[in-house]
Write a protein that holds these residues in place. Structure first.
Motif, PDB file in Angstrom:
ATOM      1  N   THR A 109      -5.068 -10.693   9.390  1.00 36.18           N
ATOM      2  CA  THR A 109      -4.694 -11.557   8.267  1.00 36.18           C
ATOM      3  C   THR A 109      -3.807 -12.680   8.790  1.00 36.18           C
ATOM      4  O   THR A 109      -2.859 -12.422   9.541  1.00 36.18           O
ATOM      5  N   LEU A 110      -4.134 -13.905   8.400  1.00 32.64           N
ATOM      6  CA  LEU A 110      -3.393 -15.087   8.851  1.00 32.64           C
ATOM      7  C   LEU A 110      -2.650 -15.735   7.695  1.00 32.64           C
ATOM      8  O   LEU A 110      -3.176 -15.800   6.579  1.00 32.64           O
ATOM      9  N   PRO A 111      -1.459 -16.279   7.959  1.00 28.74           N
ATOM     10  CA  PRO A 111      -0.785 -17.094   6.946  1.00 28.74           C
ATOM     11  C   PRO A 111      -1.343 -18.519   6.993  1.00 28.74           C
ATOM     12  O   PRO A 111      -1.636 -19.027   8.073  1.00 28.74           O
ATOM     13  N   ILE A 112      -1.472 -19.161   5.850  1.00 31.36           N
ATOM     14  CA  ILE A 112      -1.891 -20.563   5.788  1.00 31.36           C
ATOM     15  C   ILE A 112      -0.662 -21.382   5.370  1.00 31.36           C
ATOM     16  O   ILE A 112      -0.113 -21.149   4.283  1.00 31.36           O
ATOM     17  N   GLY A 113      -0.256 -22.303   6.215  1.00 30.70           N
ATOM     18  CA  GLY A 113       0.924 -23.125   5.902  1.00 30.70           C
ATOM     19  C   GLY A 113       2.155 -22.250   5.717  1.00 30.70           C
ATOM     20  O   GLY A 113       2.400 -21.327   6.483  1.00 30.70           O
ATOM     21  N   GLN A 114       2.932 -22.560   4.678  1.00 28.40           N
ATOM     22  CA  GLN A 114       4.171 -21.828   4.402  1.00 28.40           C
ATOM     23  C   GLN A 114       3.875 -20.651   3.483  1.00 28.40           C
ATOM     24  O   GLN A 114       3.417 -20.848   2.366  1.00 28.40           O
ATOM     25  N   VAL A 115       4.186 -19.457   3.959  1.00 29.56           N
ATOM     26  CA  VAL A 115       3.861 -18.242   3.206  1.00 29.56           C
ATOM     27  C   VAL A 115       5.169 -17.554   2.798  1.00 29.56           C
ATOM     28  O   VAL A 115       6.149 -17.574   3.537  1.00 29.56           O
ATOM     29  N   SER A 116       5.170 -16.936   1.619  1.00 33.58           N
ATOM     30  CA  SER A 116       6.395 -16.303   1.101  1.00 33.58           C
ATOM     31  C   SER A 116       6.861 -15.167   2.011  1.00 33.58           C
ATOM     32  O   SER A 116       6.064 -14.561   2.731  1.00 33.58           O
ATOM     33  N   ALA A 117       8.161 -14.884   1.935  1.00 29.59           N
ATOM     34  CA  ALA A 117       8.734 -13.799   2.737  1.00 29.59           C
ATOM     35  C   ALA A 117       8.053 -12.477   2.390  1.00 29.59           C
ATOM     36  O   ALA A 117       7.784 -11.647   3.264  1.00 29.59           O
ATOM     37  N   GLU A 118       7.725 -12.281   1.131  1.00 32.75           N
ATOM     38  CA  GLU A 118       7.070 -11.044   0.692  1.00 32.75           C
ATOM     39  C   GLU A 118       5.704 -10.882   1.384  1.00 32.75           C
ATOM     40  O   GLU A 118       5.352  -9.795   1.857  1.00 32.75           O
ATOM     41  N   ASN A 119       4.964 -11.982   1.446  1.00 34.85           N
ATOM     42  CA  ASN A 119       3.647 -11.905   2.089  1.00 34.85           C
ATOM     43  C   ASN A 119       3.747 -11.772   3.602  1.00 34.85           C
ATOM     44  O   ASN A 119       2.909 -11.114   4.220  1.00 34.85           O
ATOM     45  N   ARG A 120       4.782 -12.375   4.179  1.00 33.14           N
ATOM     46  CA  ARG A 120       4.976 -12.191   5.628  1.00 33.14           C
ATOM     47  C   ARG A 120       5.279 -10.719   5.926  1.00 33.14           C
ATOM     48  O   ARG A 120       4.789 -10.156   6.900  1.00 33.14           O
ATOM     49  N   LEU A 121       6.087 -10.101   5.060  1.00 33.80           N
ATOM     50  CA  LEU A 121       6.399  -8.676   5.236  1.00 33.80           C
ATOM     51  C   LEU A 121       5.127  -7.829   5.105  1.00 33.80           C
ATOM     52  O   LEU A 121       4.886  -6.923   5.906  1.00 33.80           O
ATOM     53  N   LEU A 122       4.311  -8.144   4.101  1.00 32.08           N
ATOM     54  CA  LEU A 122       3.057  -7.405   3.906  1.00 32.08           C
ATOM     55  C   LEU A 122       2.187  -7.471   5.162  1.00 32.08           C
ATOM     56  O   LEU A 122       1.653  -6.444   5.618  1.00 32.08           O
ATOM     57  N   MET A 123       2.057  -8.649   5.737  1.00 32.15           N
ATOM     58  CA  MET A 123       1.235  -8.802   6.946  1.00 32.15           C
ATOM     59  C   MET A 123       1.850  -8.033   8.122  1.00 32.15           C
ATOM     60  O   MET A 123       1.143  -7.356   8.866  1.00 32.15           O
ATOM     61  N   SER A 226      -2.241  -8.077  -6.910  1.00 30.85           N
ATOM     62  CA  SER A 226      -1.295  -8.238  -5.803  1.00 30.85           C
ATOM     63  C   SER A 226      -2.056  -8.635  -4.533  1.00 30.85           C
ATOM     64  O   SER A 226      -3.258  -8.392  -4.420  1.00 30.85           O
ATOM     65  N   PHE A 227      -1.341  -9.233  -3.576  1.00 30.87           N
ATOM     66  CA  PHE A 227      -1.968  -9.675  -2.337  1.00 30.87           C
ATOM     67  C   PHE A 227      -2.217  -8.477  -1.419  1.00 30.87           C
ATOM     68  O   PHE A 227      -1.598  -7.419  -1.559  1.00 30.87           O
ATOM     69  N   SER A 228      -3.131  -8.672  -0.476  1.00 29.99           N
ATOM     70  CA  SER A 228      -3.554  -7.575   0.390  1.00 29.99           C
ATOM     71  C   SER A 228      -3.739  -8.069   1.822  1.00 29.99           C
ATOM     72  O   SER A 228      -4.138  -9.215   2.033  1.00 29.99           O
ATOM     73  N   ALA A 229      -3.448  -7.206   2.784  1.00 33.66           N
ATOM     74  CA  ALA A 229      -3.616  -7.559   4.198  1.00 33.66           C
ATOM     75  C   ALA A 229      -4.475  -6.507   4.910  1.00 33.66           C
ATOM     76  O   ALA A 229      -4.594  -5.364   4.444  1.00 33.66           O
ATOM     77  N   HIS A 230      -5.051  -6.899   6.039  1.00 35.26           N
ATOM     78  CA  HIS A 230      -6.045  -6.063   6.737  1.00 35.26           C
ATOM     79  C   HIS A 230      -5.992  -6.369   8.231  1.00 35.26           C
ATOM     80  O   HIS A 230      -6.133  -7.519   8.631  1.00 35.26           O
ATOM     81  N   PHE A 231      -5.757  -5.346   9.039  1.00 36.81           N
ATOM     82  CA  PHE A 231      -5.803  -5.507  10.497  1.00 36.81           C
ATOM     83  C   PHE A 231      -6.695  -4.412  11.064  1.00 36.81           C
ATOM     84  O   PHE A 231      -6.628  -3.258  10.619  1.00 36.81           O
ATOM     85  N   GLU A 232      -7.505  -4.772  12.047  1.00 36.91           N
ATOM     86  CA  GLU A 232      -8.473  -3.812  12.601  1.00 36.91           C
ATOM     87  C   GLU A 232      -8.684  -4.049  14.098  1.00 36.91           C
ATOM     88  O   GLU A 232      -8.807  -5.181  14.541  1.00 36.91           O
ATOM     89  N   HIS A 233      -8.725  -2.933  14.831  1.00 36.16           N
ATOM     90  CA  HIS A 233      -9.117  -2.960  16.238  1.00 36.16           C
ATOM     91  C   HIS A 233     -10.239  -1.952  16.468  1.00 36.16           C
ATOM     92  O   HIS A 233     -10.291  -0.907  15.809  1.00 36.16           O
ATOM     93  N   THR A 234     -11.068  -2.255  17.460  1.00 35.29           N
ATOM     94  CA  THR A 234     -11.991  -1.259  18.003  1.00 35.29           C
ATOM     95  C   THR A 234     -11.349  -0.686  19.262  1.00 35.29           C
ATOM     96  O   THR A 234     -10.828  -1.438  20.091  1.00 35.29           O
ATOM     97  N   LEU A 235     -11.362   0.651  19.403  1.00 33.02           N
ATOM     98  CA  LEU A 235     -10.783   1.251  20.601  1.00 33.02           C
ATOM     99  C   LEU A 235     -11.625   2.412  21.121  1.00 33.02           C
ATOM    100  O   LEU A 235     -12.426   2.993  20.396  1.00 33.02           O
TER     101      LEU A 235
END
Ligand code: MF3
Ligand code: CO
Length: 248
Positions: A109-123, A226-235
């Motif tokens: 998940t990437l931030p676009i421009g200036q993102v709120s502190a809450e969304n930065r924490l979520l990511m 509410s906003f949502s974030a997603h991170f994924e790796h293959t291992l």
């Protein structure tokens, strides 16, 4: 049945993951305010042709694009469209390649421009969920150890943990056994063995756990907006170590 991979097969999957990592690195560089998710999809399609890899999601169960682009309250499976990205958006990007029959899968998940502190924490927390899960993804542990690690980290912040979608085995096809839930679930849980190749993918909501699928039958959004974030790796799991095959 969980299909174990030998060293030659893991080498093929490693190459698929390497190409995917390169592609996603390039994608990261073009994503900014003002571009559309359709532009991102067009870039991915053209780079896949040049790299000699197939975008594995395109046509999967009829999915109409090469990449999933999921802004804000979209959790996963967002279909690229003509809306321009705006400052304050967060955008989840999820892509997989089929390189000579070897499948890879990664997301962030990437931030676009200036993102709120809450969304930065979520990511940040979602990324940590993945990192902690990867630490548990070692030979001899169980799938449930991965699930518990994700869940514990997310719930410390009272974030929602998506239950309807899971991580999975990958490599010979996009989705293989075992399923890897992001929450502790009752019942037997497979032990991690050398030759397993896994896609671990926490999907974390700032609000509740609940999600809904839109009319297009693909787009998954949070139930409460509410906003949502997603991170994924293959291992890949080896007897004495675990190798993260993807990178962002
Ligand atoms: N990226 C998803 C996963 O991680 C799969 C996407 S399926 C598709 O499992 F149809 F959207 F491509
Ligand atoms: Co996946």
């Amino acid at each position: 049945m969980i299909r174990l991979k030998n060293d030659r097969e893991i080498a093929g999957i490693r190459e698929s993951c390497r190409l995917l990592s390169q592609l996603l690195g390039e994608v990261k560089n073009i994503v900014r305010e003002g571009i559309t998710t359709k532009d991102i999809d067009a870039f991915v399609r053209s780079r896949c042709r040049e790299l000699g890899a197939k975008p594995a999601f395109l046509g999967y169960d009829g999915y109409p694009a090469a990449i999933c682009t999921s802004p804000n309250d979209t959790v996963i499976h967002g279909i690229p469209n003509k809306r321009k990205l705006r400052s304050g958006d967060i955008l989840s990007l999820d892509c997989g390649l089929d390189y000579e029959g070897f499948f890879s899968d990664a997301a962030f998940t990437l931030p676009i421009g200036q993102v709120s502190a809450e969304n930065r924490l979520l990511m940040q927390v979602t990324r940590e969920c993945l990192e902690l899960a990867v630490e548990k993804a070692v030979c001899g542990n169980r799938v449930s150890d991965i699930s518990k690690a994700v869940y514990a980290r997310a719930k410390k912040h009272r974030f929602g943990v998506v239950r309807q979608f899971c991580g999975h085995g990958v490599g010979f096809s996009q989705h293989e056994e075992p399923q890897i839930p992001n929450y502790p679930s009752p019942g037997p849980s497979p032990r991690l063995k050398p030759g397993m190749v896994l896609a671990i993918e926490p999907m974390i909501n700032a609000g509740g756990d609940d999600v809904e699928v839109l009319e297009d039958d693909w787009t998954v959004v949070t139930g409460d907006g509410s906003f949502s974030a997603h991170f994924e790796h293959t291992l890949a799991i080896f007897a004495d170590h675990t190798e993260i095959l993807t990178a962002w």
